[in-house]
Design a protein around this motif. Structure first.
Motif, PDB file in Angstrom:
ATOM      1  N   ASP A   1       0.836  -1.196   0.000  1.00 36.92           N
ATOM      2  CA  ASP A   1       0.000   0.000   0.000  1.00 36.92           C
ATOM      3  C   ASP A   1       0.877   1.255   0.000  1.00 36.92           C
ATOM      4  OD1 ASP A   1      -2.482   1.555   0.392  1.00 36.92           O
ATOM      5  OD2 ASP A   1      -1.611   1.937   2.377  1.00 36.92           O
TER       6      ASP A   1
ATOM      7  N   LYS B   1      -4.863  13.191   5.827  1.00 40.30           N
ATOM      8  CA  LYS B   1      -5.716  12.849   6.979  1.00 40.30           C
ATOM      9  C   LYS B   1      -4.916  12.336   8.166  1.00 40.30           C
ATOM     10  CE  LYS B   1     -10.049  12.058   4.599  1.00 40.30           C
ATOM     11  NZ  LYS B   1     -11.108  11.099   4.271  1.00 40.30           N
ATOM     12  N   LEU B   2      -3.768  11.721   7.909  1.00 43.23           N
ATOM     13  CA  LEU B   2      -2.924  11.285   9.021  1.00 43.23           C
ATOM     14  C   LEU B   2      -2.440  12.480   9.829  1.00 43.23           C
ATOM     15  CD1 LEU B   2      -0.797   8.426   7.423  1.00 43.23           C
ATOM     16  CD2 LEU B   2      -2.513   8.202   9.223  1.00 43.23           C
TER      17      LEU B   2
ATOM     18  N   ALA C   1       0.287   4.518   0.580  1.00 46.14           N
ATOM     19  CA  ALA C   1       0.133   5.458   1.698  1.00 46.14           C
ATOM     20  C   ALA C   1       0.792   4.921   2.965  1.00 46.14           C
ATOM     21  CB  ALA C   1      -1.343   5.755   1.946  1.00 46.14           C
ATOM     22  N   THR C   2       0.606   3.645   3.234  1.00 45.86           N
ATOM     23  CA  THR C   2       1.220   3.029   4.408  1.00 45.86           C
ATOM     24  C   THR C   2       2.742   3.049   4.288  1.00 45.86           C
ATOM     25  OG1 THR C   2      -0.696   1.592   4.684  1.00 45.86           O
ATOM     26  CG2 THR C   2       1.329   0.917   5.789  1.00 45.86           C
TER      27      THR C   2
ATOM     28  N   ARG D   1      -5.124  10.254   2.069  1.00 48.86           N
ATOM     29  CA  ARG D   1      -4.820   9.475   3.275  1.00 48.86           C
ATOM     30  C   ARG D   1      -3.647  10.059   4.044  1.00 48.86           C
ATOM     31  NH1 ARG D   1      -4.335   3.606   1.246  1.00 48.86           N
ATOM     32  NH2 ARG D   1      -3.763   3.227   3.395  1.00 48.86           N
TER      33      ARG D   1
ATOM     34  N   SER E   1      -6.122   9.268  -3.822  1.00 47.71           N
ATOM     35  CA  SER E   1      -6.453   8.637  -2.544  1.00 47.71           C
ATOM     36  C   SER E   1      -5.236   8.533  -1.630  1.00 47.71           C
ATOM     37  CB  SER E   1      -7.067   7.265  -2.778  1.00 47.71           C
ATOM     38  OG  SER E   1      -6.161   6.425  -3.468  1.00 47.71           O
ATOM     39  N   VAL E   2      -4.046   8.328  -2.195  1.00 49.47           N
ATOM     40  CA  VAL E   2      -2.828   8.270  -1.375  1.00 49.47           C
ATOM     41  C   VAL E   2      -2.596   9.623  -0.722  1.00 49.47           C
ATOM     42  CG1 VAL E   2      -0.321   7.979  -1.418  1.00 49.47           C
ATOM     43  CG2 VAL E   2      -1.782   6.441  -2.742  1.00 49.47           C
TER      44      VAL E   2
END
Length: 69
Positions: free
Chosen positions: A20, A59-60, A22-23, A56, A52-53
């Motif tokens: 993933d 938002k973190l 973003a992770t 995310r 979307s990445v």
């Protein structure tokens, strides 16, 4: 001739990883104690403004995120 970062004292690093995005980006940013993250968007994936990445990561809320179209 100056190369990128020589005058501005910007450090950067290039890495590849699987999984993933973003992770992975968040983990590397934490590991490097990054001051900020710069990510691009992909219009082909249907994300015209924020992918979307990027969403995310924003938002973190742990780093300033600059999104480049």
């Amino acid at each position: 001739m100056l190369r990128f970062g020589e005058q501005e004292h910007v450090s950067w690093e290039f890495r590849t990883f699987r999984g993933d995005p973003a992770t992975g980006l968040a983990a590397v940013a934490d590991e490097l104690r990054a001051d900020a993250i710069v990510v691009g968007t992909s219009e082909r994936a249907g994300h015209r403004i924020f992918g979307s990445v990027a969403v995310r990561l924003v938002k973190l809320g742990r780093w300033p995120v600059t999104v480049v179209p």
